[in-house]
Design a protein around this motif. Structure first.
Motif, PDB file in Angstrom:
ATOM      1  N   VAL A   1      -2.886  -1.212  -0.262  1.00 35.40           N
ATOM      2  CA  VAL A   1      -1.610  -1.567  -0.786  1.00 35.40           C
ATOM      3  C   VAL A   1      -0.604  -1.022  -0.331  1.00 35.40           C
ATOM      4  CG1 VAL A   1      -0.267  -1.647  -3.214  1.00 35.40           C
ATOM      5  CG2 VAL A   1      -2.807  -1.675  -3.249  1.00 35.40           C
ATOM      6  N   LYS A   2       0.374  -1.895   0.086  1.00 37.93           N
ATOM      7  CA  LYS A   2       1.693  -1.565   0.920  1.00 37.93           C
ATOM      8  C   LYS A   2       2.772  -1.519  -0.105  1.00 37.93           C
ATOM      9  CE  LYS A   2       4.145  -3.070   5.148  1.00 37.93           C
ATOM     10  NZ  LYS A   2       3.866  -4.102   6.033  1.00 37.93           N
TER      11      LYS A   2
ATOM     12  N   LYS B   1       1.405  -6.598  -1.343  1.00 38.08           N
ATOM     13  CA  LYS B   1       1.432  -6.811   0.160  1.00 38.08           C
ATOM     14  C   LYS B   1       0.248  -5.688   0.492  1.00 38.08           C
ATOM     15  CE  LYS B   1       4.632  -9.858   1.261  1.00 38.08           C
ATOM     16  NZ  LYS B   1       6.161  -9.181   1.843  1.00 38.08           N
ATOM     17  N   PHE B   2      -0.561  -6.301   1.331  1.00 38.98           N
ATOM     18  CA  PHE B   2      -1.490  -5.291   1.922  1.00 38.98           C
ATOM     19  C   PHE B   2      -1.524  -5.187   3.246  1.00 38.98           C
ATOM     20  CE2 PHE B   2      -3.049  -7.597  -2.045  1.00 38.98           C
ATOM     21  CZ  PHE B   2      -3.415  -6.309  -2.465  1.00 38.98           C
ATOM     22  N   ASP B   3      -2.077  -3.949   3.797  1.00 37.90           N
ATOM     23  CA  ASP B   3      -2.317  -3.687   5.267  1.00 37.90           C
ATOM     24  C   ASP B   3      -3.850  -3.762   5.665  1.00 37.90           C
ATOM     25  OD1 ASP B   3       0.417  -3.267   6.511  1.00 37.90           O
ATOM     26  OD2 ASP B   3       0.112  -1.226   5.505  1.00 37.90           O
TER      27      ASP B   3
END
Lengths: 69, 69, 69, 69, 69, 69
Positions: free
Chosen positions: C13-14, C26-28
């Motif tokens: 999780v970003k 948003k995810f990395d």
């Protein structure tokens, strides 16, 4: 440009409604076009369609992807 | 009949291709229509659209639901 | 845990943006991974792909399901 | 080229399996990337995520649209 | 296990039909359950629903993700 | 009325939550029903299911289409 999708319809932006996370765009489609649907063969058999039959094609707005080429 | 979806287009069956589990139907759409798309507001901002702009609406065939009314 | 889906990517999780009904995360993705796409054989033929070809994989955020295992 | 979608990942074709109506393509994703997910705020609250948390992102292959630019 | 989805129904496998690329599973759902639907506020207004109203919930089989926990 | 979909469940409206662009409806499903899932044959093989096995059916709320007949 080649898309891995059966439906690639040209539309003209009519209105835009902006929300917090999601937004909605309405488009006018003025030209005749072709559309494709994929469904289970079981569903196809139940619909019992033949060329020339008229049906309603229902598509949730979330599945329509606008691309600016 | 009321559908909880923005897109409810009238189409005429053109061809049917039957497979083992899935099948495909092609439809002719002859009348002008309106379509709606829902996307993230972030995507909307990136597209930078205004009324009158022309875009390509891409829809995978699997998302098109035929209904015989 | 076994999912009936081809794509099961690990993400970190970003950022989180909370809305009234819908929210966005948003995810990395830092590790190389494999992805699968299913499309009509007609679309495949039009794309005319061969191993090694580079393509863009477009996925609407609404189709990404986060699972906390 | 601008897509109305949060996820636009570059992939390299690894294998192709052709079926009667539907086909499957596998891709290698070698570069780190960002992915976005949209879900209900209710689901977000249940997941109880914070930046840095690791999750599994599950995506059915049917929702992955390959585009050859 | 926490899923970022509103619908997480317990089902029992009834039959399996295997195809070349895609397959179909049928499940029996024996217990009462709750389901959630997200749609545009415009569609909601058109449906004009109130608590207690009965509707048909239509879901394409492709959108049902089986998970073996 | 015939739908090109495997799942056509009767639900009773329980609650409605209205947002700016998207809204959510919750339904009670009180009767036993059958559900169908379509997935890749590869995913099916990995799940290794047999009749009688219990699984979790996960469906994002966005994929549930309410129809008022």
């Amino acid at each position: 440009m080649k898309y891995g999708a059966r439906n690639k319809i040209v539309g003209k932006v009519k209105s835009i409604k902006k929300g917090d996370i999601m937004s909605m765009i309405k488009f006018d489609i003025s030209d005749p076009c072709e559309m494709g649907s994929v469904l289970t063969t079981e569903s196809l058999d139940e619909l019992n369609l033949k060329p020339g039959d008229e049906v309603r094609l229902v598509i949730k707005a979330i599945h329509v992807l606008p691309v600016k080429e």
